[in-house]
Design an enzyme around this catalytic site. Sequence first.
Site, mmCIF file in Angstrom:
data_model
loop_
_atom_site.group_PDB
_atom_site.id
_atom_site.type_symbol
_atom_site.label_atom_id
_atom_site.label_comp_id
_atom_site.label_asym_id
_atom_site.label_seq_id
_atom_site.Cartn_x
_atom_site.Cartn_y
_atom_site.Cartn_z
ATOM 1 N N THR A 1 -23.468 3.043 0.488
ATOM 2 C CA THR A 1 -23.732 4.235 1.212
ATOM 3 C C THR A 1 -25.007 5.067 0.736
ATOM 4 O OG1 THR A 1 -22.589 5.552 -0.463
ATOM 5 C CG2 THR A 1 -21.269 4.553 1.267
ATOM 6 N N SER B 1 -13.810 -4.051 1.477
ATOM 7 C CA SER B 1 -14.712 -3.574 0.682
ATOM 8 C C SER B 1 -16.235 -3.704 0.925
ATOM 9 C CB SER B 1 -14.614 -4.074 -1.083
ATOM 10 O OG SER B 1 -15.332 -3.006 -1.702
ATOM 11 N N PRO B 2 -16.211 -3.492 2.407
ATOM 12 C CA PRO B 2 -17.848 -4.006 3.080
ATOM 13 C C PRO B 2 -19.069 -3.039 2.567
ATOM 14 C CG PRO B 2 -16.306 -2.612 4.440
ATOM 15 C CD PRO B 2 -15.471 -2.909 3.197
ATOM 16 N N TYR C 1 0.833 -1.080 -0.050
ATOM 17 C CA TYR C 1 0.091 0.161 0.039
ATOM 18 C C TYR C 1 0.989 1.129 0.052
ATOM 19 C CZ TYR C 1 -3.886 -2.895 1.490
ATOM 20 O OH TYR C 1 -5.016 -4.024 1.443
ATOM 21 N N LYS D 1 -25.127 7.227 -1.760
ATOM 22 C CA LYS D 1 -24.533 8.156 -2.294
ATOM 23 C C LYS D 1 -24.941 8.299 -3.844
ATOM 24 C CE LYS D 1 -20.233 10.732 -3.386
ATOM 25 N NZ LYS D 1 -18.739 10.778 -2.952
ATOM 26 N N ALA E 1 -19.127 -1.976 -0.671
ATOM 27 C CA ALA E 1 -18.978 -2.202 -2.202
ATOM 28 C C ALA E 1 -18.455 -0.891 -2.829
ATOM 29 C CB ALA E 1 -20.246 -2.779 -2.722
ATOM 30 N N GLN E 2 -17.326 -0.350 -2.441
ATOM 31 C CA GLN E 2 -16.533 0.797 -3.035
ATOM 32 C C GLN E 2 -17.635 2.079 -3.047
ATOM 33 O OE1 GLN E 2 -15.212 -0.676 -6.596
ATOM 34 N NE2 GLN E 2 -13.107 -0.751 -5.777
ATOM 35 N N GLY E 3 -18.929 2.260 -2.071
ATOM 36 C CA GLY E 3 -19.590 2.978 -1.807
ATOM 37 C C GLY E 3 -20.962 2.917 -2.517
#
Length: 309
Positions: A215, A207-208, A61, A217, A210-212
């Site tokens: 949310t 990724s809980p 990372y 959003k 799912a990359q947003g």
Amino acid sequence: MATTTLGNTGIEVTPLGFGTWAWGDSLFWGYGKDYGEIELRLAFQAAVAKGITFLDTAEVYGLGKSEELLGKFIKETHATTQIATKYMPLPWRFRKEDVADAVTASLKRLKMPSIDLYQVHFPAPSFLSQSGLMDALADEVEQGRVKAVGVSNYNAEQLREAHRLLARRGVPLAVNQMRYSLITREIETNGVIVAARELGVTILAYSPLAQGLLTGKYTASNPPTGARSLDRRFQAAGLQKLQPVLNKLTELGDKYAKTPAQVALNWLICQPGVIPIPGIKTAAQVDQNAGALGWELSADEVSELRYLG
């Protein structure tokens, strides 16, 4: 705060951890553009203030920068933390000594005498056999430089083999870090979660959200821009298909005075032997994700979300 254990190791961690892939990563996440060390320091301080001290990183990372930043922040605050990092089994790392060298380098960057959880990042083909790799990791446990061993992205067969090889040395396999969310549930059908529960291995869910996607959003009328827009799940048809799940997350959020993201994380926390590790870059994200703790969906609500997801 309540704690949970990493597999059968006895190591206590918070039931929610945080991922630091974005820390120092300028290639994928754009470190140094919209956020930098100041924002990450504030995020770390906010996590510690919330009592969430389990943080996951990796040597790759930010090409080591994530570990360096974590080590710096821990030393600044004298915080008691539980740190997980990862070893990348690159093909040219074919000696047991290469594992030892990687541990030494991670310890130096983290400024720590030992690593709480050391994971194999991928089950990549290597000239070092799985037997040799697990022996090298068991050596690190015996030497006290690593407290627990885990794997990441291992299928059910690979998970069982890693568990067997470590058990020969009296070392429990602590975790398997896998992509897992309400709408990303392959591990439930490919044997991974069955094997993990049978063997007493914790699933670290990366990724809980799912990359947003979970949310709330993004919607069909408000799709994302940038790299996410290339993913079919984020395009209008995919977002429209997801709407019933988002509606239910919103409904339950209203009931518990929580956001859809907090409900989605709580759903994972309710799964036996699962610890979600959402990524954080800012203190606001820490506060958002921390809202998944301290309450619990009912069994019926967990089942209803499972059906919709």
